[in-house]
Design an enzyme around this catalytic site. Structure first.
Site, PDB file in Angstrom:
ATOM      1  N   ARG A 278       0.957  -1.277  -0.350  1.00  0.00           N
ATOM      2  CA  ARG A 278      -0.114   0.192   0.339  1.00  0.00           C
ATOM      3  C   ARG A 278       0.667   1.164  -0.142  1.00  0.00           C
ATOM      4  NH1 ARG A 278      -1.619   1.122   3.953  1.00  0.00           N
ATOM      5  NH2 ARG A 278      -1.245  -0.896   5.282  1.00  0.00           N
TER       6      ARG A 278
ATOM      7  N   TYR B 178      -1.093  -3.676  -7.843  1.00  0.00           N
ATOM      8  CA  TYR B 178      -0.423  -4.425  -6.163  1.00  0.00           C
ATOM      9  C   TYR B 178      -1.572  -4.314  -5.064  1.00  0.00           C
ATOM     10  CZ  TYR B 178       0.810  -6.327  -1.839  1.00  0.00           C
ATOM     11  OH  TYR B 178       0.730  -7.233  -0.741  1.00  0.00           O
TER      12      TYR B 178
ATOM     13  N   LYS C 132      -9.350  -2.444   1.245  1.00  0.00           N
ATOM     14  CA  LYS C 132      -9.068  -1.450   1.990  1.00  0.00           C
ATOM     15  C   LYS C 132      -9.715  -0.468   1.665  1.00  0.00           C
ATOM     16  CE  LYS C 132      -7.125  -4.471   5.844  1.00  0.00           C
ATOM     17  NZ  LYS C 132      -5.973  -4.135   5.278  1.00  0.00           N
TER      18      LYS C 132
ATOM     19  N   HIS D   7     -10.884  -2.493  11.499  1.00  0.00           N
ATOM     20  CA  HIS D   7      -9.457  -3.279  10.841  1.00  0.00           C
ATOM     21  C   HIS D   7      -9.484  -4.691  11.844  1.00  0.00           C
ATOM     22  CE1 HIS D   7      -5.197  -3.280   9.259  1.00  0.00           C
ATOM     23  NE2 HIS D   7      -5.703  -4.450   8.973  1.00  0.00           N
TER      24      HIS D   7
ATOM     25  N   SER E 215      -1.354  -2.931   9.948  1.00  0.00           N
ATOM     26  CA  SER E 215      -1.219  -4.449   9.584  1.00  0.00           C
ATOM     27  C   SER E 215       0.121  -5.304   9.958  1.00  0.00           C
ATOM     28  CB  SER E 215      -0.537  -3.678   7.694  1.00  0.00           C
ATOM     29  OG  SER E 215      -2.037  -3.213   7.902  1.00  0.00           O
TER      30      SER E 215
ATOM     31  N   ASP F  68      -9.088 -10.214   8.942  1.00  0.00           N
ATOM     32  CA  ASP F  68      -9.067  -7.961   8.619  1.00  0.00           C
ATOM     33  C   ASP F  68      -9.619  -7.753   9.109  1.00  0.00           C
ATOM     34  OD1 ASP F  68      -6.223  -7.119   7.278  1.00  0.00           O
ATOM     35  OD2 ASP F  68      -7.559  -6.807   6.114  1.00  0.00           O
TER      36      ASP F  68
ATOM     37  N   ARG G 139       2.179 -11.859  -0.620  1.00  0.00           N
ATOM     38  CA  ARG G 139       1.397 -12.766  -0.111  1.00  0.00           C
ATOM     39  C   ARG G 139       0.700 -13.824  -0.690  1.00  0.00           C
ATOM     40  NH1 ARG G 139      -1.646  -8.494   3.975  1.00  0.00           N
ATOM     41  NH2 ARG G 139       0.552  -7.511   4.050  1.00  0.00           N
TER      42      ARG G 139
HETATM   43  P1  GTP Z   1      -2.377  -7.601   7.591  1.00  0.00           P
HETATM   44  O1  GTP Z   1      -2.915  -9.141   6.647  1.00  0.00           O
HETATM   45  O2  GTP Z   1      -1.342  -7.356   6.546  1.00  0.00           O
HETATM   46  O3  GTP Z   1      -3.189  -7.152   8.364  1.00  0.00           O
HETATM   47  O4  GTP Z   1      -1.591  -8.411   8.695  1.00  0.00           O
HETATM   48  P2  GTP Z   1      -1.694  -9.625   9.548  1.00  0.00           P
HETATM   49  O5  GTP Z   1      -2.187  -8.200  11.371  1.00  0.00           O
HETATM   50  O6  GTP Z   1      -2.496 -10.339   9.237  1.00  0.00           O
HETATM   51  O7  GTP Z   1      -0.342  -9.842  10.225  1.00  0.00           O
HETATM   52  P3  GTP Z   1      -0.211 -12.218   9.922  1.00  0.00           P
HETATM   53  O8  GTP Z   1      -1.618 -12.711  11.253  1.00  0.00           O
HETATM   54  O9  GTP Z   1       0.064 -12.046   9.167  1.00  0.00           O
HETATM   55  O10 GTP Z   1       1.613 -11.715  10.771  1.00  0.00           O
HETATM   56  C1  GTP Z   1       2.461 -10.716  10.247  1.00  0.00           C
HETATM   57  C2  GTP Z   1       3.646 -11.441  10.554  1.00  0.00           C
HETATM   58  O11 GTP Z   1       3.508 -11.181  12.251  1.00  0.00           O
HETATM   59  C3  GTP Z   1       4.264 -12.694  10.281  1.00  0.00           C
HETATM   60  O12 GTP Z   1       5.496 -12.345  10.354  1.00  0.00           O
HETATM   61  C4  GTP Z   1       3.655 -13.885  11.223  1.00  0.00           C
HETATM   62  O13 GTP Z   1       4.622 -14.480  11.336  1.00  0.00           O
HETATM   63  C5  GTP Z   1       3.756 -12.720  12.158  1.00  0.00           C
HETATM   64  N1  GTP Z   1       3.278 -13.017  13.705  1.00  0.00           N
HETATM   65  C6  GTP Z   1       2.606 -13.115  13.540  1.00  0.00           C
HETATM   66  N2  GTP Z   1       2.212 -13.288  15.010  1.00  0.00           N
HETATM   67  C7  GTP Z   1       3.096 -13.362  15.849  1.00  0.00           C
HETATM   68  C8  GTP Z   1       3.227 -13.529  17.334  1.00  0.00           C
HETATM   69  O14 GTP Z   1       2.146 -14.157  17.449  1.00  0.00           O
HETATM   70  N3  GTP Z   1       4.284 -13.330  18.213  1.00  0.00           N
HETATM   71  C9  GTP Z   1       5.687 -13.180  16.713  1.00  0.00           C
HETATM   72  N4  GTP Z   1       6.404 -12.997  17.291  1.00  0.00           N
HETATM   73  N5  GTP Z   1       4.875 -13.636  15.403  1.00  0.00           N
HETATM   74  C10 GTP Z   1       3.925 -13.558  15.395  1.00  0.00           C
HETATM   75  C1  SPV Z   2      -3.382  -4.143   5.400  1.00  0.00           C
HETATM   76  O1  SPV Z   2      -2.241  -4.143   4.684  1.00  0.00           O
HETATM   77  O2  SPV Z   2      -3.764  -4.204   5.912  1.00  0.00           O
HETATM   78  C2  SPV Z   2      -3.899  -5.134   4.710  1.00  0.00           C
HETATM   79  C3  SPV Z   2      -2.885  -6.195   3.152  1.00  0.00           C
HETATM   80  O3  SPV Z   2      -4.508  -6.678   5.349  1.00  0.00           O
HETATM   81  S1  SPV Z   2      -3.229  -4.956   1.905  1.00  0.00           S
HETATM   82  O4  SPV Z   2      -4.949  -5.398   1.401  1.00  0.00           O
HETATM   83  O5  SPV Z   2      -2.532  -4.669   0.530  1.00  0.00           O
HETATM   84  O6  SPV Z   2      -3.622  -3.598   3.071  1.00  0.00           O
HETATM   85 MN    MN Z   3      -4.828  -5.637   7.022  1.00  0.00          MN
END
Ligand code: GTP
Ligand code: SPV
Ligand code: MN
Length: 590
Positions: A69, A197, A206, A226, A248, A277, A374
């Site tokens: 983004r 992207y 979003k 979110h 994020s 999300d 992703r």
């Molecule tokens: P968006 O899709 O961008 O909104 O991200 P998200 O909030 O869904 O994050 P996601 O669960 O994909 O995790 C992002 C990163 O954080 C990854 O590299 C995970 O491995 C790491 N992560 C997730 N949970 C934990 C946790 O409990 N501890 C640690 N140390 N890392 C974590």
């Molecule tokens: C985020 O950035 O919080 C996402 C990925 O979930 S995007 O759809 O690119 O915003």
């Molecule tokens: Mn997100």
């Protein structure tokens, strides 16, 4: 496909502007989608992966300058600058329309314009809203088909006179200097140009489900957040639902699909995923808050996803999934990313497209997959998808959890004193920045409710909306804050995280049900150690104490930073926020 005059009139206008060679309506049929996949493969827009190991899976690589983004190119164009507020980029609508119309003029010459009718939320649910996206990208069509409900039945639900969100996307030449992601909340309109992207172009996500929907929610008395939504089943078979807002790449997908530690699984605990999300929340007739996930798929961060860290997400990507900017294992045309396992493929194609020896390449400190690469996977692929996923009435929420990536200051978990204090806890969130948005990574910034990049109007009014909603919810959820990311002196995570976060979720629900006491501190309630189920964890007593401790000096520093952040809202800032800061200051000085 439709008699809706508003759709047809707008489509004619956009055709006249973009001048596509032809127009194709997306009806949602598998035959049409399959033809589009074949076309994308023939032009190189997508690469077909190993259909035995990854049936229905494809690969896509974006331009190197187009991998996340772009917050500095994202605009909220309300009539007045004040309505957009100090956090959003703003331009007068008239001026922005003129600028954009010049960019879109003839932008689809020689190309096809696809018309994607889509529903955010189950078709026909009282929570749901309809959008129509016009795009010249097959990648966008195929991703939207996974992420939303697409097709003819959406137009039938829209009827002859229904309103929808107008979404226009043109890929153009992905020039970052002329890239714009623009929202006109008062016109229900989104315009995106010069990107291809994810969050910049899958306009249901979003752009609509947070920026436009947050504005609609403020006007109509509901909330777009979110947040992940999960159901936690206890050994008695009762399921309680939790929403959690993390910025994020701070752990929403992981928490939403959590697998409990073995001893809790054996007792009968289980997590069900409703969303990873975005949550749309409304007050139900019983005075509780109800949530739906408006999406139909997961656009998840690939790096770090493994059988061990997130088995359910990995399972979800094994069929009918699109991978963006990960690495390809050319040996068998499968995919790889950092953290999947310890074996980078020898014959790899890294995310920018170069053939490399993955082992040597990564040994030199290079990354094979982009940190924000992703997967786009259908929600129904997820082994722990909730039976309530399609429930048009949503699920009742017992707890709201805020959290961020904080190396220090924020304890593992604490509970707000009541709704209004919980709003303050959310409003004072801060987190280290990640690769999900272009710009520096690892810088602490204030990110209220994880919505800093996603509020479609003045954030001061958004805070006020939270307080106003509190008055309408007679039976409100309890509000908490968590931090999985505290670091020790050597820079290691102090808390194991992932599945072990279940221990914290159990405490949260115990508090909601009044089953356990807690310690009242300056910032809220923290657990008594013995109420956290810490069985089997290799954590010393000192570490637990440290994780639950409140460092007053760090909090005083944080409070000074809060005051500075909130000052930019001037008189518009709700008085409750100032009162809560004063209370915090008093508590810290006691
Ligand atoms: P968006 O899709 O961008 O909104 O991200 P998200 O909030 O869904 O994050 P996601 O669960 O994909 O995790 C992002 C990163 O954080 C990854 O590299 C995970 O491995 C790491 N992560 C997730 N949970 C934990 C946790 O409990 N501890 C640690 N140390 N890392 C974590
Ligand atoms: C985020 O950035 O919080 C996402 C990925 O979930 S995007 O759809 O690119 O915003
Ligand atoms: Mn997100």
């Amino acid at each position: 496909m439709t008699n809706n005059k508003k759709v047809l009139t707008w489509l004619e206008e956009m055709k006249a502007l973009c001048k596509p060679a032809n127009v194709v309506w997306i009806d949602g049929s598998e035959a049409q989608l399959e033809a589009l996949r074949e076309e994308a493969v023939s032009t190189g827009e997508m690469i077909k992966l190993n259909q035995e190991k990854l049936p229905g899976c494809y690969y896509h690589r974006t331009a190197e300058n187009d991998v996340a983004r772009v917050e500095d190119r994202t605009f909220i164009c309300t009539e007045t600058e004040e309505e957009a507020g100090p956090i959003n980029n703003w331009m007068a609508p008239e001026k922005m329309y003129a600028k954009l119309n010049a960019l879109y003029d003839g932008a689809m010459e020689g190309r096809t314009m696809y018309v994607i009718p889509y529903s955010m939320g189950p078709v026909g649910s009282p929570f749901s809203k309809i959008g129509v996206e016009l795009t010249d990208s097959i990648y966008v069509v195929l991703n939207m088909d996974i992420m939303t409900r697409v097709g003819k039945d959406v137009l039938d639900a829209l009827g002859e006179d229904g309103d929808f969100v107008k979404c226009l996307h043109a890929k153009k030449d992905v020039n970052p200097d002329e890239r714009y992601i623009v929202h006109f909340p008062q016109d229900n309109t989104i315009m995106s140009v010069n990107s291809a992207y994810g969050g910049n172009v899958l306009l249901g996500k979003k752009c609509f489900a947070l920026r436009i929907a947050s504005y609609q929610g403020m006007k109509e008395g509901w909330m777009a957040e979110h947040m992940l939504i999960l159901g936690l089943e206890n050994p008695q078979g009762e399921v309680k639902y939790i929403c959690a807002a993390f910025p994020s790449a701070c752990g929403k997908t992981n928490l939403a699909m959590l697998i409990p530690p073995k001893f809790l699984q054996e007792k009968g605990y289980k997590v069900w995923t409703v969303g990873d999300d975005i949550a749309w929340l409304r007050v139900g007739e019983d005075g509780r808050l109800y949530a739906i996930n408006p999406e139909a798929g997961f656009f998840g961060v690939a790096p770090g996803t493994s059988e061990k860290s997130n088995f359910n997400a990995l399972e979800a990507t094994k069929k009918n999934t699109i991978f963006t900017n990960v690495a390809i294992n050319e040996e068998d045309m499968t995919v790889w990313w950092e953290g999947l396992d310890k074996n980078p493929p020898t014959n790899a194609i890294e995310w920018k497209g170069a053939k490399v020896d993955g082992k040597a390449y990564t040994a030199d400190g290079n990354k094979l997959a982009h940190p924000n690469s992703r997967f786009t996977a259908p929600a129904k692929n997820c082994p722990c998808i909730s039976p309530e996923f399609e429930n048009p009435q949503g699920v009742p929420i017992s707890a709201i959890v805020f959290g961020g990536r904080r190396a220090k200051t924020a304890p593992l978990v604490y509970q707000a004193r009541d709704w209004d204090h919980g709003v303050f806890v959310g409003a004072t969130m801060a987190s280290e920045t990640t690769a999900a948005a272009a710009g520096a990574v690892g810088v602490v910034r204030r990110d209220p409710m994880a919505m800093r990049p996603f509020v479609g109007y003045n954030m001061a009014d958004y805070f006020q909306h939270w307080y106003d909603m509190g008055k309408k919810i007679s039976n409100p959820p309890q509000i908490f804050n968590v931090n999985w990311f505290r670091l020790d002196k050597d820079g290691n995570f102090m808390w194991p995280g992932f599945g072990d976060n279940m221990r914290v979720l159990n405490w949260i629900l115990d508090r909601c049900e009044g089953k356990v006491d807690a310690i009242e501190t300056e910032i809220g309630f923290v657990p008594n150690k013995e109420d956290l189920q810490l069985d089997g964890l290799d954590l010393s007593d000192e570490v637990i104490t440290e994780l639950l401790s409140i460092d007053k000096d760090a909090w005083k520093e944080d409070l000074a930073n809060q005051r500075e952040f909130f000052a930019q809202f001037g008189d518009k800032l709700p008085k409750e926020i100032v009162e809560s800061m004063d209370t915090l200051e008093k508590n810290l000085n006691k």
